[in-house]
Design an enzyme around this catalytic site. Structure first.
Site, mmCIF file in Angstrom:
data_model
loop_
_atom_site.group_PDB
_atom_site.id
_atom_site.type_symbol
_atom_site.label_atom_id
_atom_site.label_comp_id
_atom_site.label_asym_id
_atom_site.label_seq_id
_atom_site.Cartn_x
_atom_site.Cartn_y
_atom_site.Cartn_z
ATOM 1 N N VAL A 84 22.008 -16.670 17.475
ATOM 2 C CA VAL A 84 22.848 -15.517 17.791
ATOM 3 C C VAL A 84 21.989 -14.275 17.592
ATOM 4 O O VAL A 84 21.280 -14.141 16.579
ATOM 5 C CB VAL A 84 24.097 -15.453 16.885
ATOM 6 C CG1 VAL A 84 24.897 -14.192 17.176
ATOM 7 C CG2 VAL A 84 24.964 -16.692 17.080
ATOM 8 N N ARG A 91 30.707 -12.045 14.910
ATOM 9 C CA ARG A 91 31.689 -11.754 15.949
ATOM 10 C C ARG A 91 32.269 -13.032 16.549
ATOM 11 O O ARG A 91 32.899 -12.988 17.598
ATOM 12 C CB ARG A 91 31.049 -10.919 17.057
ATOM 13 C CG ARG A 91 30.467 -9.599 16.585
ATOM 14 C CD ARG A 91 30.037 -8.737 17.749
ATOM 15 N NE ARG A 91 29.316 -7.556 17.320
ATOM 16 C CZ ARG A 91 28.907 -6.590 18.139
ATOM 17 N NH1 ARG A 91 29.157 -6.675 19.437
ATOM 18 N NH2 ARG A 91 28.240 -5.554 17.676
ATOM 19 N N THR A 95 30.712 -19.740 16.282
ATOM 20 C CA THR A 95 31.879 -20.620 16.244
ATOM 21 C C THR A 95 32.322 -21.006 17.650
ATOM 22 O O THR A 95 32.655 -22.169 17.910
ATOM 23 C CB THR A 95 33.033 -19.937 15.489
ATOM 24 O OG1 THR A 95 32.623 -19.680 14.141
ATOM 25 C CG2 THR A 95 34.269 -20.817 15.473
ATOM 26 N N TYR A 123 25.891 -24.965 8.608
ATOM 27 C CA TYR A 123 26.520 -25.982 9.442
ATOM 28 C C TYR A 123 27.568 -26.845 8.735
ATOM 29 O O TYR A 123 28.264 -27.615 9.384
ATOM 30 C CB TYR A 123 25.439 -26.861 10.076
ATOM 31 C CG TYR A 123 24.636 -26.077 11.088
ATOM 32 C CD1 TYR A 123 25.139 -25.827 12.357
ATOM 33 C CD2 TYR A 123 23.405 -25.528 10.750
ATOM 34 C CE1 TYR A 123 24.427 -25.082 13.284
ATOM 35 C CE2 TYR A 123 22.678 -24.777 11.668
ATOM 36 C CZ TYR A 123 23.202 -24.561 12.931
ATOM 37 O OH TYR A 123 22.488 -23.814 13.832
ATOM 38 N N PHE A 410 13.625 -31.374 17.037
ATOM 39 C CA PHE A 410 13.965 -31.279 18.461
ATOM 40 C C PHE A 410 14.567 -29.910 18.720
ATOM 41 O O PHE A 410 15.513 -29.515 18.731
ATOM 42 C CB PHE A 410 14.908 -32.420 18.895
ATOM 43 C CG PHE A 410 16.072 -32.687 18.005
ATOM 44 C CD1 PHE A 410 17.260 -31.976 18.146
ATOM 45 C CD2 PHE A 410 16.009 -33.625 16.972
ATOM 46 C CE1 PHE A 410 18.354 -32.230 17.333
ATOM 47 C CE2 PHE A 410 17.088 -33.883 16.153
ATOM 48 C CZ PHE A 410 18.256 -33.192 16.331
#
Length: 410
Positions: A84, A91, A95, A123, A410
């Protein structure tokens, strides 16, 4: 704020990836690494959040198969490239991307989602629990000897250009991946990741090198490594061997590769940054205290479909337990599930029977690959035993014979 969440288009990849780089510190990835990630990007599984012409959020997924206890290779979403923009924090962008992504994973029928976390605290609220560990070590080879097993001398060693022997190394990796939970069954093209070698990221070390262990012309193991010559005092050699990859399908081949790495001229330290927590070299060295062993988190896992996920693996002992699972972010998992199975397979279905254990989906992800125990989580207050004896029996059933491990990011 007006933002637009949409599936990534090929023409937008450069701006999208540049937004990711900015969120991770603003350093441009080397061209070789950029080209690799462009090639493996699954555009239909990648999301961009746009504010006008600018990227303010990124998230993607790879279509992996991951080995689980019992040896099955289970369809797994490899969550990746999540960011982000610093101008758009707090903001709801992260999510919204996690919501969209997990809904898509469920629609594709993948029972598991996994990721590696730059910041682990992020997480847990989305149901991901740490499921593997990575072992690091700095081994003082001028003080440590190796105790080699029978069969070591059967193998000969051969230096090769890493890119020239990819197929042989990948065959060894594939055999190892089938036997250890957490390892990914690599899709074509992913073998290239292990030989990306930009000069600007070597930090004074050599180009990537590769040594093969062979017997009868067949490759049984390989190591990829770098050398960094260093000197101390009055010209005393104190170089470092950094091991990037080490795989072998037989103990003798593994030991032969370790001996090679430990005996390189002008080197006094072997550095390992990502090895399984049960890596065999720990039982070959003469003095583990000289090895500066450290553990850290590796793969984070969340069951996307609890029933399908628990049915996909086997269990060390027979088990019949009712799990009361809470999952606020994916409410279709919330409720009681009866898990019945053992070493040959399992079934998991909804039930109205009383719960034996109460836990969240995050704890289920943590124990799923067998690297952590339900009993340990219960001691931390994160699993509650509702029926006496259920915890010990279930904890044993979820255990594994090999420590789960993710060998590469990854």
């Amino acid at each position: 704020m007006t933002t637009d969440v949409r599936v990534l288009q090929p023409d937008d990849w450069e701006r999208w990836f540049s937004g990711l780089e900015l969120a991770f510190g603003g350093v441009r990835e080397p061209d070789e690494a950029r080209a690799f990630f462009r090639d493996v990007t699954e555009f239909e599984r990648s999301l961009g959040v746009w504010d006008g012409d600018g990227t303010v959020g990124t998230a993607g997924a790879f279509s992996f198969r991951m080995t689980v206890p019992g040896g099955a290779a289970v369809a797994t979403a490899g969550v990746t490239m999540v960011s982000v923009a610093p101008t758009h924090r707090r903001r709801g962008i992260l999510t919204s991307m996690m919501r969209r992504q997990l809904d898509d994973v469920r629609a594709l029928g993948e029972p598991l989602a996994v990721l590696t976390a730059s910041e682990p605290a992020i997480y847990g609220r989305f149901g991901y629990g740490v499921a593997t560990q990575r072992l690091g070590a700095r081994i003082r080879t001028d003080h440590v000897r190796l105790q080699l097993p029978p069969g070591t001398e059967e193998f000969t060693l051969r230096l090769a250009e890493p890119a020239d022997v990819l197929d042989s190394c990948e065959a060894v990796y594939a055999r190892q991946a089938a036997a250890r939970p957490g390892m990914l069954v690599r899709r074509p093209g992913w073998e290239r990741q292990g030989v990306i070698d930009p000069a600007q990221e070597r930090a004074g070390a050599s180009a990537l090198q590769c040594v093969l262990a062979e017997r009868g012309g067949e490759v049984a193991g390989y190591a990829r490594y770098r050398l960094k010559p260093e000197w101390e005092g009055a010209g005393v050699p104190a170089g470092v061997v950094t091991v990037e990859d080490l795989e072998a399908s037989e103990p003798g081949a593994y030991a032969a590769l370790c001996r090679y790495l430990f005996d390189l001229d002008l080197m006094s330290t072997v550095a390992m940054r990502n090895r399984p927590s049960d890596d065999a070299w720990q039982h070959l060295v003469s003095d583990i205290r000289r090895c500066s062993v450290a553990l850290r988190d590796g793969l984070f896992l969340r069951p996307v479909e609890v029933g399908a996920a628990l049915e996909a693996r086997t269990y060390a002992t027979d088990v019949d337990v009712v799990l009361d699972v809470s999952d606020p972010f994916c409410p279709w998992n919330t409720g009681r599930w009866r898990l019945s199975g053992g070493p040959k397979g399992a079934v998991c279905a909804r039930t109205d029977d009383p719960a034996d254990l109460t836990l969240s989906v995050r704890e289920l992800g943590t124990v799923y690959l067998g690297g952590f125990s339900l009993a340990a989580l219960a001691a931390a207050g994160r699993v509650r035993e509702e029926r006496r004896g259920a915890l010990a029996a279930a904890s044993l059933a979820f255990s594994g014979t090999a420590a789960p491990w993710l060998p590469h990011g990854f």
